[in-house]
Design a protein around this motif. Sequence first.
Motif, PDB file in Angstrom:
ATOM      1  N   ASP A  58       2.687  10.942   9.273  1.00 52.70           N
ATOM      2  CA  ASP A  58       2.369  11.527   8.092  1.00 52.70           C
ATOM      3  C   ASP A  58       1.526  10.791   7.360  1.00 52.70           C
ATOM      4  OD1 ASP A  58       4.860  14.187   7.833  1.00 52.70           O
ATOM      5  OD2 ASP A  58       3.353  14.059   9.181  1.00 52.70           O
ATOM      6  N   THR A  59       1.830   9.593   7.049  1.00 58.47           N
ATOM      7  CA  THR A  59       1.419   8.691   6.172  1.00 58.47           C
ATOM      8  C   THR A  59      -0.029   7.881   6.912  1.00 58.47           C
ATOM      9  OG1 THR A  59       3.340   8.326   4.829  1.00 58.47           O
ATOM     10  CG2 THR A  59       1.723   6.789   4.513  1.00 58.47           C
ATOM     11  N   ALA A  60       0.351   7.233   7.769  1.00 62.98           N
ATOM     12  CA  ALA A  60      -0.936   6.519   8.157  1.00 62.98           C
ATOM     13  C   ALA A  60      -1.571   6.866   9.258  1.00 62.98           C
ATOM     14  CB  ALA A  60       0.012   5.008   9.301  1.00 62.98           C
ATOM     15  N   GLY A  61      -1.211   8.131   9.929  1.00 63.99           N
ATOM     16  CA  GLY A  61      -2.260   9.094  10.606  1.00 63.99           C
ATOM     17  C   GLY A  61      -2.107   8.621  12.040  1.00 63.99           C
ATOM     18  N   GLY A  62      -1.475   7.716  12.502  1.00 66.61           N
ATOM     19  CA  GLY A  62      -1.410   7.216  13.902  1.00 66.61           C
ATOM     20  C   GLY A  62      -0.702   8.080  14.832  1.00 66.61           C
TER      21      GLY A  62
END
Lengths: 112, 115
Positions: free
Chosen positions: B99-103
């Motif tokens: 959710d934070t880094a998108g990976g």
Amino acid sequence: GNSVTQMEGPVTLSEEAFLTINCTYTATGYPSLFWYVQYPGEGLQLLLKATKADDKGSNKGFEATYRKETTSFHLEKGSVQVSDSAVYFCALKAAGYSTLTFGKGTMLLVSP
Amino acid sequence: GAVVSQHPSWVICKSGTSVKIECRSLDFQATTMFWYRQFPKQSLMLMATSNEGSKATYEQGVEKDKFLINHASLTLSTLTVTSAHPEDSSFYICSAIDDTAGGYTFGSGTRLTVV
């Protein structure tokens, strides 16, 4: 729709040979492009990625350049090792989508 | 880095029984997870997109009553193969979006064999 086409394998090389695995794509807009590697019996690991045209992703001696004009993202390595033997998947994430679209995978076999 | 734990790594079950596979993000929150199926020497087939707190979105041709997906928390999604049959034998892989880094991070897969 979105699609990824990569060369069929297996690709069989001797250790220290040069590797190229071709990947071309079709997508709307400007996708992000990925190469994943899968070792036998395991899940996928991200090898490298590129998010915009002319970006070069690189990792562990592998590299691939996002070519918008040819819609390609070919994977290369100058000198392969036996430990590189695995299945390599090219994938894209189209703008506005959360899912990844994968190619069929290319098996690489490197012999000593 | 981001790690997704998938459990079990392999399971053998009898025809007619149900099997649950867990996919857990260990160090990040994942609103969205994916379940794939992989046949021998073939690419990954997306089965469904799992969203925390809501019903999964199944791909065309995937039986939602057979492959039950539950995503009850931001770190856990489960796939239950109900009334398993030999043709359900396959390698199942989950993936989660940080959710934070998108990976995208993939689990190590589950080899299901139905006998």
